[in-house]
Design an enzyme around this catalytic site. Structure first.
Site, PDB file in Angstrom:
ATOM      1  N   GLU A 129      -9.868  -4.679  -1.329  1.00  0.00           N
ATOM      2  CA  GLU A 129     -10.560  -5.501  -0.339  1.00  0.00           C
ATOM      3  C   GLU A 129     -11.973  -4.987  -0.085  1.00  0.00           C
ATOM      4  OE1 GLU A 129      -6.732  -4.905   1.960  1.00  0.00           O
ATOM      5  OE2 GLU A 129      -7.643  -6.552   3.092  1.00  0.00           O
ATOM      6  N   LYS A 155       3.724  -0.344  -8.465  1.00  0.00           N
ATOM      7  CA  LYS A 155       3.952   0.171  -7.112  1.00  0.00           C
ATOM      8  C   LYS A 155       4.887   1.369  -7.062  1.00  0.00           C
ATOM      9  CE  LYS A 155       1.880  -3.117  -4.609  1.00  0.00           C
ATOM     10  NZ  LYS A 155       0.938  -2.856  -3.525  1.00  0.00           N
ATOM     11  N   ASP A 170       9.107  -3.156   1.123  1.00  0.00           N
ATOM     12  CA  ASP A 170       7.704  -3.289   1.510  1.00  0.00           C
ATOM     13  C   ASP A 170       7.413  -4.743   1.863  1.00  0.00           C
ATOM     14  OD1 ASP A 170       5.157  -2.396   2.048  1.00  0.00           O
ATOM     15  OD2 ASP A 170       4.455  -2.665  -0.015  1.00  0.00           O
ATOM     16  N   ARG A 223      -3.701  -1.671  -9.557  1.00  0.00           N
ATOM     17  CA  ARG A 223      -4.070  -3.095  -9.470  1.00  0.00           C
ATOM     18  C   ARG A 223      -4.091  -3.796 -10.820  1.00  0.00           C
ATOM     19  NH1 ARG A 223      -2.815  -3.960  -4.386  1.00  0.00           N
ATOM     20  NH2 ARG A 223      -4.092  -2.784  -2.912  1.00  0.00           N
ATOM     21  N   GLU A 231      -0.504   1.432   5.425  1.00  0.00           N
ATOM     22  CA  GLU A 231       0.619   0.725   6.038  1.00  0.00           C
ATOM     23  C   GLU A 231       1.282   1.598   7.102  1.00  0.00           C
ATOM     24  OE1 GLU A 231       3.371  -1.266   3.485  1.00  0.00           O
ATOM     25  OE2 GLU A 231       1.937  -1.462   1.831  1.00  0.00           O
ATOM     26  N   HIS A 257      -5.021  -8.957   5.358  1.00  0.00           N
ATOM     27  CA  HIS A 257      -4.912  -8.439   3.981  1.00  0.00           C
ATOM     28  C   HIS A 257      -4.484  -9.567   3.040  1.00  0.00           C
ATOM     29  CE1 HIS A 257      -3.846  -5.832   0.603  1.00  0.00           C
ATOM     30  NE2 HIS A 257      -2.649  -6.393   0.576  1.00  0.00           N
ATOM     31  N   THR A 297       4.856   6.592  -3.502  1.00  0.00           N
ATOM     32  CA  THR A 297       4.548   6.123  -2.154  1.00  0.00           C
ATOM     33  C   THR A 297       4.528   7.369  -1.284  1.00  0.00           C
ATOM     34  OG1 THR A 297       5.753   4.058  -2.551  1.00  0.00           O
ATOM     35  CG2 THR A 297       5.286   4.620  -0.253  1.00  0.00           C
ATOM     36  N   GLU A 303      -2.861   1.610  -0.213  1.00  0.00           N
ATOM     37  CA  GLU A 303      -2.683   0.597   0.828  1.00  0.00           C
ATOM     38  C   GLU A 303      -2.280   1.292   2.116  1.00  0.00           C
ATOM     39  OE1 GLU A 303       0.049  -2.428  -0.594  1.00  0.00           O
ATOM     40  OE2 GLU A 303      -1.591  -3.485  -1.616  1.00  0.00           O
ATOM     41  N   GLN A 358      -0.598  -4.312 -11.906  1.00  0.00           N
ATOM     42  CA  GLN A 358      -0.022  -5.327 -11.018  1.00  0.00           C
ATOM     43  C   GLN A 358      -0.433  -6.735 -11.443  1.00  0.00           C
ATOM     44  OE1 GLN A 358      -1.160  -4.666  -6.935  1.00  0.00           O
ATOM     45  NE2 GLN A 358       0.185  -6.238  -6.113  1.00  0.00           N
ATOM     46  N   ASP A 418       0.977   2.979   0.207  1.00  0.00           N
ATOM     47  CA  ASP A 418       1.589   2.284  -0.931  1.00  0.00           C
ATOM     48  C   ASP A 418       0.580   2.290  -2.087  1.00  0.00           C
ATOM     49  OD1 ASP A 418       2.962   0.590  -2.630  1.00  0.00           O
ATOM     50  OD2 ASP A 418       2.424  -1.232  -1.530  1.00  0.00           O
TER      51      ASP A 418
HETATM   52 CA    CA Z   1       2.115  -2.816   0.079  1.00  0.00          CA
END
Ligand code: CA
Length: 453
Positions: free
Chosen positions: A399, A278, A152, A262, A226, A159, A282, A224, A265, A258
């Site tokens: 975000e 993570k 990744d 948080r 992607e 971002h 996925t 996320e 993380q 993804d």
């Molecule tokens: Ca990612």
């Protein structure tokens, strides 16, 4: 049926060069499959490859066309693809497409041309091919390939700026960002196809106001947005892929979610980066939208802003005439359990574009292999979260909610900072250009189940 090229539409300076376009891209081309005509995602100009299981049957390779799937195992058995394509068709018919991905662009292009001929209006083989179609709604989609390794990246600069601003308001972008494509090795075992449920992970988390960590369900579950990159032939260990050859190793693209815990993380990532925040899941869309199908939607990489450093030579193409970026529009939608009960349609959270990626896919490949690391057929890359400058183009809830401080309101009246149990995230993507037929990616969808107690 003769179809002329649409080269006159290549007048834009940043458009795909005619060398990559052929009659399979012609907007005038129509399929005898009724649902393929005007289909928003899978017209005859797309022809993406995937692995599907017809109801009660074993998985095999297939091609999406309209609302149906062409069974490539049946096609291979029929011999209709022709002797010279027998091996290629067999590889594309397998329950894992690694062998097909290994063959590279020439084999894909030849099979694509044959499929286009078999499926277009007026094809004499129609009656035979018609018996090889399955209604997509009756089939289960699997992963297209055995994914050996998953990497990744972090190529979405907005971002990186948005996340950096939340963590370091005065210095959002770390000094290495514009020099080196940032990435980490992810976990291939937990990549799941669209429609798979995603269980909220348990883990260690510690809020800034807590004096000690605790173990329990993730409190700040996020997605996320992607782009996924399917690697084709790849390289031998010790032999880097040069930037000018890198594009030859892109078999195709998909959508990738993804999922990110948080709070886990924030506690675990220093100093070695993402780990259990993570790798619990996925989700990817099930179709490999090929490099060939995407040829009309290649565009020049946006010039770096004034003052940005030039990439180091190994990341600089000697063919700036070749468009290195993609023009793909990506949407994220959310539907909560209450919205489903009330019959409310999924609510769009954001719309982004792959034009916002700071590093090209070719640069990601050249960088990944510059130390001799070997990429293999069926490896998967995530580009990193794709966000634009405007809030309605932010590709994650972290975000959109500014780190959980500003809730958003759903059409049901519910609010969200991060994901609740029962929420379903749906990602879609499409590529459009004047003079060409719009193609789509199929959905990347996943619903959150409660954590194990
Ligand atoms: Ca990612």
């Amino acid at each position: 049926m003769s179809v002329s090229l649409v080269a006159e539409h290549s007048a834009e300076t940043d458009a795909a060069p005619a060398e990559h376009l052929d009659e399979t891209h012609a907007a005038a081309l129509v399929s005898w499959v009724p649902s393929a005509r005007g289909h928003a995602e899978f017209p005859i100009q797309n022809l993406p490859f995937g692995v599907f299981s017809p109801h009660g049957q074993a998985p095999r390779g297939g091609v999406a066309i309209g609302d149906v799937i062409l069974d490539l195992a049946a096609l291979a058995a029929s011999g209709l693809a022709g002797d010279e394509l027998a091996e290629v068709t067999a590889a594309a018919a397998a329950p894992r497409l690694n062998g097909f991905l290994a063959l590279g662009s020439d084999a894909r292009r030849r099979l694509r041309a044959r499929l286009s001929a078999l499926l277009r209006e007026g094809a004499p083989e129609r009656a035979s091919v018609e018996r090889m179609l399955h209604r997509a709604g009756d089939c289960r989609m699997g992963l297209p390939a055995q994914i050996g390794d998953y990497t990744d990246f972090y190529a979405g600069i907005q971002h990186a700026i948005n996340i950096g601003t939340l963590l370091r308001p005065d210095n959002p972008l770390l000094p290495n960002y514009k020099h080196v494509p940032i990435g980490y090795h992810g976990r291939a075992s937990s990549i799941v196809p669209t429609g798979s449920a995603v269980r909220r992970p348990n883990g260690q988390r510690k809020r800034p106001d807590e004096s000690a960590p605790s173990f329990g369900p993730c409190r700040n579950l996020d997605y996320e947005l992607e782009l996924g990159v399917w690697i084709g032939p790849g390289n031998a260990l010790g032999t880097p892929i040069g930037i000018d050859e890198a594009q030859e190793h892109v078999a195709g693209l998909c959508l990738l979610n993804d999922w990110s815990a948080r709070d886990v993380q924030a506690w675990e990532y220093q100093p070695l980066g993402p780990f259990l925040a993570k790798d619990f899941a996925t989700t990817i869309s099930p179709w490999i939208v090929t490099a060939e199908a995407l040829a009309p939607f290649r565009v020049a990489q946006a010039p770096r802003p004034e003052g940005d450093p030039a990439p180091l030579p190994y990341l600089q193409t000697s063919r700036p005439d070749r468009p290195a970026a993609y023009d793909i529009t990506l949407d994220v939608l959310l539907q909560s359990e209450a919205m489903r009960e009330q019959g409310l349609a999924p609510h769009r959270l954001s719309r982004g574009t792959t034009r916002d990626l700071y590093w090209t896919v070719a640069q990601l490949i050249a960088h990944h292999s510059c130390n001799g690391c070997n990429l293999q057929p069926g490896d998967l890359f995530g580009t990193g979260t794709i966000s634009g400058r405007a809030p309605d183009s932010f590709g994650s809830l972290m975000e959109i909610s500014r780190g959980g401080r500003e809730p958003l309101t759903l059409p049901s009246g519910e609010t969200r900072t991060y994901l609740a149990d029962g929420d379903e995230i749906i990602m879609r993507a499409s590529a459009s250009r004047e003079g060409f037929t719009t193609i789509g990616f199929g959905e990347c969808r996943g619903r959150i189940l409660p954590a194990l107690s």
